[in-house]
Design a protein around this motif. Sequence first.
Motif, short mmCIF file in Angstrom:
data_model
loop_
_atom_site.label_atom_id
_atom_site.label_comp_id
_atom_site.label_asym_id
_atom_site.label_seq_id
_atom_site.Cartn_x
_atom_site.Cartn_y
_atom_site.Cartn_z
N GLU A 236 3.31 -5.67 11.76
CA GLU A 236 3.83 -6.92 11.17
C GLU A 236 2.77 -8.01 11.24
O GLU A 236 2.59 -8.78 10.30
N HIS A 237 2.05 -8.06 12.36
CA HIS A 237 0.98 -9.05 12.49
C HIS A 237 -0.14 -8.77 11.48
O HIS A 237 -0.63 -9.69 10.82
N LEU A 238 -0.52 -7.50 11.34
CA LEU A 238 -1.57 -7.14 10.38
C LEU A 238 -1.14 -7.48 8.95
O LEU A 238 -1.95 -7.96 8.16
N GLU A 239 0.13 -7.26 8.64
CA GLU A 239 0.63 -7.62 7.31
C GLU A 239 0.53 -9.14 7.10
O GLU A 239 0.13 -9.58 6.03
N HIS A 240 0.86 -9.91 8.13
CA HIS A 240 0.76 -11.36 8.04
C HIS A 240 -0.70 -11.79 7.81
O HIS A 240 -0.97 -12.67 6.98
N VAL A 241 -1.63 -11.16 8.51
CA VAL A 241 -3.05 -11.47 8.33
C VAL A 241 -3.47 -11.14 6.90
O VAL A 241 -4.20 -11.92 6.27
N CYS A 242 -3.01 -10.02 6.37
CA CYS A 242 -3.35 -9.65 5.00
C CYS A 242 -2.84 -10.68 4.00
O CYS A 242 -3.55 -11.03 3.06
N VAL A 243 -1.64 -11.18 4.21
CA VAL A 243 -1.09 -12.22 3.33
C VAL A 243 -1.96 -13.46 3.41
O VAL A 243 -2.30 -14.06 2.38
N GLN A 244 -2.36 -13.84 4.61
CA GLN A 244 -3.21 -15.02 4.78
C GLN A 244 -4.57 -14.84 4.10
O GLN A 244 -5.16 -15.81 3.65
N MET A 245 -5.04 -13.59 4.00
CA MET A 245 -6.33 -13.30 3.36
C MET A 245 -6.17 -13.11 1.85
O MET A 245 -7.13 -12.78 1.17
N ASN A 246 -4.95 -13.28 1.34
CA ASN A 246 -4.65 -13.07 -0.08
C ASN A 246 -4.92 -11.64 -0.53
O ASN A 246 -5.28 -11.40 -1.68
N ALA A 247 -4.74 -10.70 0.37
CA ALA A 247 -4.92 -9.28 0.02
C ALA A 247 -3.73 -8.83 -0.83
O ALA A 247 -2.60 -9.24 -0.58
N LEU A 248 -4.01 -8.02 -1.81
CA LEU A 248 -2.95 -7.49 -2.66
C LEU A 248 -2.38 -6.19 -2.11
O LEU A 248 -1.26 -5.81 -2.44
N LYS A 249 -3.18 -5.49 -1.32
CA LYS A 249 -2.77 -4.21 -0.75
C LYS A 249 -3.26 -4.12 0.68
O LYS A 249 -4.20 -4.79 1.07
N MET A 250 -2.63 -3.23 1.42
CA MET A 250 -3.10 -2.89 2.75
C MET A 250 -3.23 -1.37 2.77
O MET A 250 -2.25 -0.66 2.57
N LEU A 251 -4.44 -0.88 2.96
CA LEU A 251 -4.69 0.55 2.99
C LEU A 251 -4.78 1.02 4.43
O LEU A 251 -5.47 0.40 5.24
N LEU A 252 -4.09 2.09 4.75
CA LEU A 252 -4.08 2.62 6.10
C LEU A 252 -4.90 3.90 6.13
O LEU A 252 -4.62 4.83 5.38
N ALA A 253 -5.90 3.96 6.98
CA ALA A 253 -6.71 5.16 7.15
C ALA A 253 -6.22 5.87 8.40
O ALA A 253 -6.22 5.30 9.48
N SER A 254 -5.80 7.11 8.24
CA SER A 254 -5.28 7.87 9.37
C SER A 254 -5.72 9.32 9.24
O SER A 254 -5.75 9.87 8.13
N GLY A 255 -6.06 9.91 10.35
CA GLY A 255 -6.49 11.31 10.34
C GLY A 255 -5.41 12.22 9.79
O GLY A 255 -4.21 11.99 9.97
N ALA A 256 -5.84 13.28 9.12
CA ALA A 256 -4.92 14.20 8.46
C ALA A 256 -3.95 14.87 9.42
O ALA A 256 -2.85 15.26 9.04
N THR A 257 -4.32 15.00 10.68
CA THR A 257 -3.47 15.70 11.64
C THR A 257 -2.59 14.76 12.46
O THR A 257 -1.87 15.21 13.35
N ARG A 258 -2.60 13.47 12.16
CA ARG A 258 -1.81 12.49 12.92
C ARG A 258 -0.41 12.38 12.31
O ARG A 258 -0.01 11.35 11.79
N TYR A 259 0.35 13.45 12.40
CA TYR A 259 1.67 13.52 11.77
C TYR A 259 2.63 12.44 12.28
O TYR A 259 3.36 11.84 11.49
N ALA A 260 2.62 12.18 13.57
CA ALA A 260 3.52 11.15 14.12
C ALA A 260 3.17 9.79 13.55
O ALA A 260 4.06 8.99 13.24
N ALA A 261 1.87 9.51 13.40
CA ALA A 261 1.45 8.23 12.82
C ALA A 261 1.93 8.12 11.38
O ALA A 261 2.41 7.07 10.95
N HIS A 262 1.82 9.22 10.63
CA HIS A 262 2.27 9.21 9.23
C HIS A 262 3.76 8.93 9.14
O HIS A 262 4.21 8.17 8.27
N GLN A 263 4.54 9.52 10.03
CA GLN A 263 5.98 9.28 10.04
C GLN A 263 6.27 7.82 10.41
O GLN A 263 7.17 7.20 9.84
N PHE A 264 5.50 7.28 11.35
CA PHE A 264 5.66 5.88 11.74
C PHE A 264 5.42 4.96 10.54
O PHE A 264 6.21 4.06 10.27
N TYR A 265 4.33 5.20 9.81
CA TYR A 265 4.02 4.37 8.65
C TYR A 265 5.10 4.49 7.57
O TYR A 265 5.48 3.50 6.96
#
Length: 85
Positions: free
Chosen positions: A49-78
């Motif tokens: 939520e904090h990162l999303e707020h920072v992105c809005v403040q930076m006028n970013a149109l998107k937020m791209l998440l880089a995550s390792g292919a085997t980080r299944y729990a992280a993918h479910q979290f996102y």
Amino acid sequence: MIREAEVSDAAAIEGLYRELLPNRTDTVVLAERIEEMMQGKGYGTELMEHLEHVCVQMNALKMLLASGATRYAAHQFYKKLGYDG
């Protein structure tokens, strides 16, 4: 050699990203990890939520998440937070 990116690679990856796509208004999150013993307590959600707020403040149109292919729990979290991909 192919390997999963590490936190220490962040500056190099960001530089390459900006060189290849200089006019993009995206924000890339390269490393966001909560220690396993601290997971499930809301810290990851609060951090995102904090990162999303920072992105809005930076006028970013998107937020791209880089995550390792085997980080299944992280993918479910996102996905739980509404991210797709």
